[in-house]
Design an enzyme around this catalytic site. Structure first.
Site, mmCIF file in Angstrom:
data_model
loop_
_atom_site.group_PDB
_atom_site.id
_atom_site.type_symbol
_atom_site.label_atom_id
_atom_site.label_comp_id
_atom_site.label_asym_id
_atom_site.label_seq_id
_atom_site.Cartn_x
_atom_site.Cartn_y
_atom_site.Cartn_z
ATOM 1 N N PHE A 122 0.867 -1.182 0.000
ATOM 2 C CA PHE A 122 0.000 0.000 0.000
ATOM 3 C C PHE A 122 0.900 1.227 0.000
ATOM 4 C CE2 PHE A 122 -2.397 3.159 2.544
ATOM 5 C CZ PHE A 122 -3.617 3.162 1.902
ATOM 6 N N ALA A 123 0.772 2.101 -0.983
ATOM 7 C CA ALA A 123 1.745 3.188 -1.136
ATOM 8 C C ALA A 123 1.084 4.558 -1.147
ATOM 9 C CB ALA A 123 2.535 2.982 -2.426
ATOM 10 N N THR A 125 2.636 7.233 1.431
ATOM 11 C CA THR A 125 3.603 8.180 1.993
ATOM 12 C C THR A 125 4.661 8.639 0.984
ATOM 13 O OG1 THR A 125 3.288 7.110 4.114
ATOM 14 C CG2 THR A 125 5.248 8.477 3.904
ATOM 15 N N ARG A 242 -6.875 -0.565 10.602
ATOM 16 C CA ARG A 242 -6.232 -0.167 11.871
ATOM 17 C C ARG A 242 -6.375 -1.184 12.999
ATOM 18 N NH1 ARG A 242 -7.101 6.083 10.559
ATOM 19 N NH2 ARG A 242 -4.986 6.420 9.816
ATOM 20 N N ARG A 267 14.221 -16.313 37.862
ATOM 21 C CA ARG A 267 15.350 -15.497 38.297
ATOM 22 C C ARG A 267 15.320 -15.292 39.818
ATOM 23 N NH1 ARG A 267 20.444 -13.626 37.405
ATOM 24 N NH2 ARG A 267 20.689 -11.453 38.070
ATOM 25 N N GLN A 336 12.658 -4.053 31.751
ATOM 26 C CA GLN A 336 12.970 -3.704 33.147
ATOM 27 C C GLN A 336 12.944 -4.947 34.045
ATOM 28 O OE1 GLN A 336 13.942 -0.733 33.783
ATOM 29 N NE2 GLN A 336 14.194 -0.924 35.995
ATOM 30 N N GLY A 339 15.917 -6.885 33.723
ATOM 31 C CA GLY A 339 17.118 -6.160 34.149
ATOM 32 C C GLY A 339 18.157 -6.109 33.033
ATOM 33 N N GLY A 340 19.428 -6.282 33.405
ATOM 34 C CA GLY A 340 20.511 -6.220 32.420
ATOM 35 C C GLY A 340 20.351 -7.258 31.322
ATOM 36 N N GLU A 363 0.779 3.633 9.802
ATOM 37 C CA GLU A 363 -0.677 3.659 9.562
ATOM 38 C C GLU A 363 -1.368 4.785 10.330
ATOM 39 O OE1 GLU A 363 -1.469 -0.784 8.632
ATOM 40 O OE2 GLU A 363 -3.382 0.284 8.592
HETATM 41 C C1 LIG Z 1 8.719 1.154 9.041
HETATM 42 C C2 LIG Z 1 7.682 1.973 8.348
HETATM 43 C C3 LIG Z 1 6.800 1.380 7.459
HETATM 44 C C4 LIG Z 1 5.864 2.146 6.768
HETATM 45 N N1 LIG Z 1 5.036 1.541 5.846
HETATM 46 C C5 LIG Z 1 4.247 2.325 5.071
HETATM 47 C C6 LIG Z 1 3.493 1.741 3.992
HETATM 48 O O1 LIG Z 1 3.497 0.528 3.767
HETATM 49 N N2 LIG Z 1 2.776 2.579 3.189
HETATM 50 C C7 LIG Z 1 2.722 3.938 3.391
HETATM 51 O O2 LIG Z 1 2.061 4.622 2.631
HETATM 52 N N3 LIG Z 1 3.408 4.500 4.425
HETATM 53 C C8 LIG Z 1 4.173 3.734 5.250
HETATM 54 N N4 LIG Z 1 4.882 4.304 6.287
HETATM 55 C C9 LIG Z 1 4.753 5.731 6.534
HETATM 56 C C10 LIG Z 1 3.998 6.059 7.820
HETATM 57 O O3 LIG Z 1 2.637 5.793 7.672
HETATM 58 C C11 LIG Z 1 4.325 7.500 8.195
HETATM 59 O O4 LIG Z 1 5.648 7.496 8.692
HETATM 60 C C12 LIG Z 1 3.370 8.088 9.213
HETATM 61 O O5 LIG Z 1 2.100 8.268 8.667
HETATM 62 C C13 LIG Z 1 3.852 9.433 9.773
HETATM 63 O O6 LIG Z 1 4.320 10.300 8.794
HETATM 64 P P1 LIG Z 1 5.765 10.998 8.965
HETATM 65 O O7 LIG Z 1 6.697 9.908 9.361
HETATM 66 O O8 LIG Z 1 6.052 11.766 7.752
HETATM 67 O O9 LIG Z 1 5.610 11.940 10.227
HETATM 68 P P2 LIG Z 1 5.056 13.458 10.217
HETATM 69 O O10 LIG Z 1 3.722 13.496 9.582
HETATM 70 O O11 LIG Z 1 6.107 14.352 9.696
HETATM 71 O O12 LIG Z 1 4.882 13.689 11.774
HETATM 72 C C14 LIG Z 1 5.972 14.013 12.647
HETATM 73 C C15 LIG Z 1 5.408 14.170 14.067
HETATM 74 O O13 LIG Z 1 4.430 15.221 14.087
HETATM 75 C C16 LIG Z 1 3.184 14.738 14.548
HETATM 76 N N5 LIG Z 1 2.095 15.401 13.829
HETATM 77 C C17 LIG Z 1 1.987 15.624 12.494
HETATM 78 N N6 LIG Z 1 0.831 16.222 12.213
HETATM 79 C C18 LIG Z 1 0.161 16.353 13.386
HETATM 80 C C19 LIG Z 1 -1.110 16.908 13.759
HETATM 81 N N7 LIG Z 1 -1.949 17.397 12.856
HETATM 82 N N8 LIG Z 1 -1.450 16.854 15.058
HETATM 83 C C20 LIG Z 1 -0.611 16.346 15.995
HETATM 84 N N9 LIG Z 1 0.594 15.828 15.711
HETATM 85 C C21 LIG Z 1 0.983 15.829 14.418
HETATM 86 C C22 LIG Z 1 3.218 13.237 14.270
HETATM 87 O O14 LIG Z 1 2.318 12.527 15.092
HETATM 88 C C23 LIG Z 1 4.677 12.908 14.544
HETATM 89 O O15 LIG Z 1 4.866 12.735 15.926
HETATM 90 C C24 LIG Z 1 5.792 3.541 7.009
HETATM 91 C C25 LIG Z 1 6.653 4.140 7.923
HETATM 92 C C26 LIG Z 1 7.602 3.389 8.580
HETATM 93 C C27 LIG Z 1 8.524 4.080 9.547
#
Ligand SMILES: Cc1cc2nc3c(=O)[nH]c(=O)nc-3n(C[C@H](O)[C@H](O)[C@H](O)COP(=O)(O)OP(=O)(O)OC[C@H]3O[C@@H](n4cnc5c(N)ncnc54)[C@H](O)[C@@H]3O)c2cc1C
Length: 390
Positions: A122-123, A125, A242, A267, A336, A339-340, A363
């Site tokens: 699913f793409a 980001t 979700r 332990r 925790q 421990g170590g 997600e």
């Molecule tokens: C290992 C991994 C696998 C992934 N797999 C997929 C995938 O298969 N397909 C896909 O499409 N994406 C995937 N992603 C992307 C993932 O869904 C995003 O990383 C995620 O939605 C957050 O976006 P960002 O990392 O750009 O953080 P940002 O959006 O830049 O957010 C940075 C921080 O700001 C906070 N923030 C941002 N906006 C708000 C707001 N309006 N209110 C409060 N807080 C906010 C966030 O909660 C976070 O703490 C993956 C990411 C990782 C790390």
């Protein structure tokens, strides 16, 4: 707790638990260390018919729903959420087709997913579009009988390994969020390639890669539903998927609890097993209570979603945010309690703690889930005709 599972649901749980114990647990540390994609395990899951759980029978599936999927994901996640994420991302990739695809698209792709012959991804980001999906820049412009895609997707789970990609792109950039659409892109389509594989803190058995579209040409019948419905499809897909992330959290928390209780019973310090110390018992009690509460929430929400209700965003977000936080807390407490030794790679809890973090990020981050819950509460209460203030 007895959750009154049917015989079929019990069987799904048992099959997944057996694969977790016999095939995943023995290799999870090695997969993590080598950052190796678990193809052998994917083949076992395919042979055991676990990929078909939420695909309708007419497309070669079991005809179950989110609940059956969550049961399998939880058991796999109890051993390793890197492997379980790989499995779960397959259903996530298939959901846009399952929920909005044409009959032809469903007939072509869903049997491949159900049999496990092909993995999906699913793409959404991109580098500048994470939480704010409306910031995507990848375009898919119509050219006669084709669409031409240009842009780069980032951090896509199963990227490079999957054959089928559900991709969100702007088909009409001038219309902003209303100009986004979902497309099916296949591995091997001209102009479609993969960028670097990410090195990660946790879930290192899962593959996370860039998808690069460089004048990628796909037939026009790869459009899912209609142009302009991209964001709706993305949001409805997340609503559906979700609780699956919640199930990963429940599995991980249960796995960490299992290790913690056994370790605390064995332990000895100050001449007796550490489980006799009230400080340890209280930690274990909280870990067990949170894990059971998370499981009850995930099961209730997944069962509810399977009745096809409207307005599921709030409960679906709840079924992600709470188990994700529980998994983080329980795995940290597990370290925790050990421990170590918990900090060393000799025991699985350090990996569980590293793995747990992703559940609060992907997600939709947990902050975004809380935004959704808060906004839905505001809407719900604005519709009520009574006051609670007097
Ligand atoms: C290992 C991994 C696998 C992934 N797999 C997929 C995938 O298969 N397909 C896909 O499409 N994406 C995937 N992603 C992307 C993932 O869904 C995003 O990383 C995620 O939605 C957050 O976006 P960002 O990392 O750009 O953080 P940002 O959006 O830049 O957010 C940075 C921080 O700001 C906070 N923030 C941002 N906006 C708000 C707001 N309006 N209110 C409060 N807080 C906010 C966030 O909660 C976070 O703490 C993956 C990411 C990782 C790390």
């Amino acid at each position: 707790m007895d959750y009154f599972l049917t015989e079929e649901q019990k069987m799904i749980k048992e099959i997944a638990a057996q694969i977790a114990d016999e095939r995943i647990r023995p290799v999870r540390a090695a997969l993590d260390e080598a950052e190796e994609f678990p193809w052998d395990i994917m083949k076992v899951l395919a042979r055991s018919d676990l990929f078909c759980l939420c695909i309708p029978e007419e497309y070669g599936g079991f005809g179950g729903g989110s609940f059956e999927n969550c049961l399998a994901v939880e058991e796999l996640g109890r051993a390793c959420i890197g492997v379980a994420t790989t499995f779960a991302a397959g259903s996530l990739g298939a959901y846009p087709i399952l929920l909005y695809g044409s009959k032809e698209q469903k007939s072509k792709y869903l049997p491949e997913v159900a049999s496990g012959r092909k993995l999906a991804a699913f793409a959404v980001t991109e580098s500048s579009a994470g939480s704010d999906v409306s910031g995507i820049r990848t375009t898919a412009l119509k050219d006669g009988d084709h669409y031409i895609l240009n842009g780069t997707k980032q951090w896509i789970t199963n990227g490079g390994e999957a054959e089928i990609y559900s991709v969100l792109a702007m088909s009409n950039p001038k219309r902003g969020p209303r100009g986004a659409s979902f497309f099916i892109v296949e591995k091997g389509d001209p102009g479609f390639s993969f960028g670097k594989k990410e090195k990660k803190l946790g879930i290192r058995a899962s593959a996370t890669r860039e998808l690069v579209f460089n004048d990628c040409k796909i037939p026009k019948d790869r459009l899912i539903s209609r142009e302009g419905l991209g964001f709706i499809i993305a949001m409805r897909t997340f609503d559906k998927s979700r609780p699956g992330i919640g199930a990963l959290g429940v599995g991980l928390a249960q796995g960490a609890l299992d290790v913690s209780v056994e370790y605390a019973r064995q332990r000895k310090q100050f001449g007796r097993p550490i489980i006799n110390f009230q400080a340890i018992q209280h930690k274990l009690a909280d870990m067990a209570t949170l894990t059971e509460a998370a499981r009850a929430l995930v099961y209730a929400v997944a069962r509810y979603l399977d009745t096809e209700p409207k307005d599921i965003s709030k409960v679906s977000a709840m079924a992600k945010v709470f188990p994700a936080d529980v998994a983080m807390k329980v795995s940290t407490e597990a370290v925790q309690i050990l421990g170590g030794y918990g900090y060393m790679k000799d025991y699985p809890v350090e990996k569980m703690m590293r793995d747990a973090k992703i559940l609060q990020i992907y997600e939709g981050t947990n902050e975004i889930q809380r935004n959704i819950i808060g906004q839905e509460l505001n809407k719900e209460y604005s519709r009520l005709k009574k006051s609670f203030l007097d």
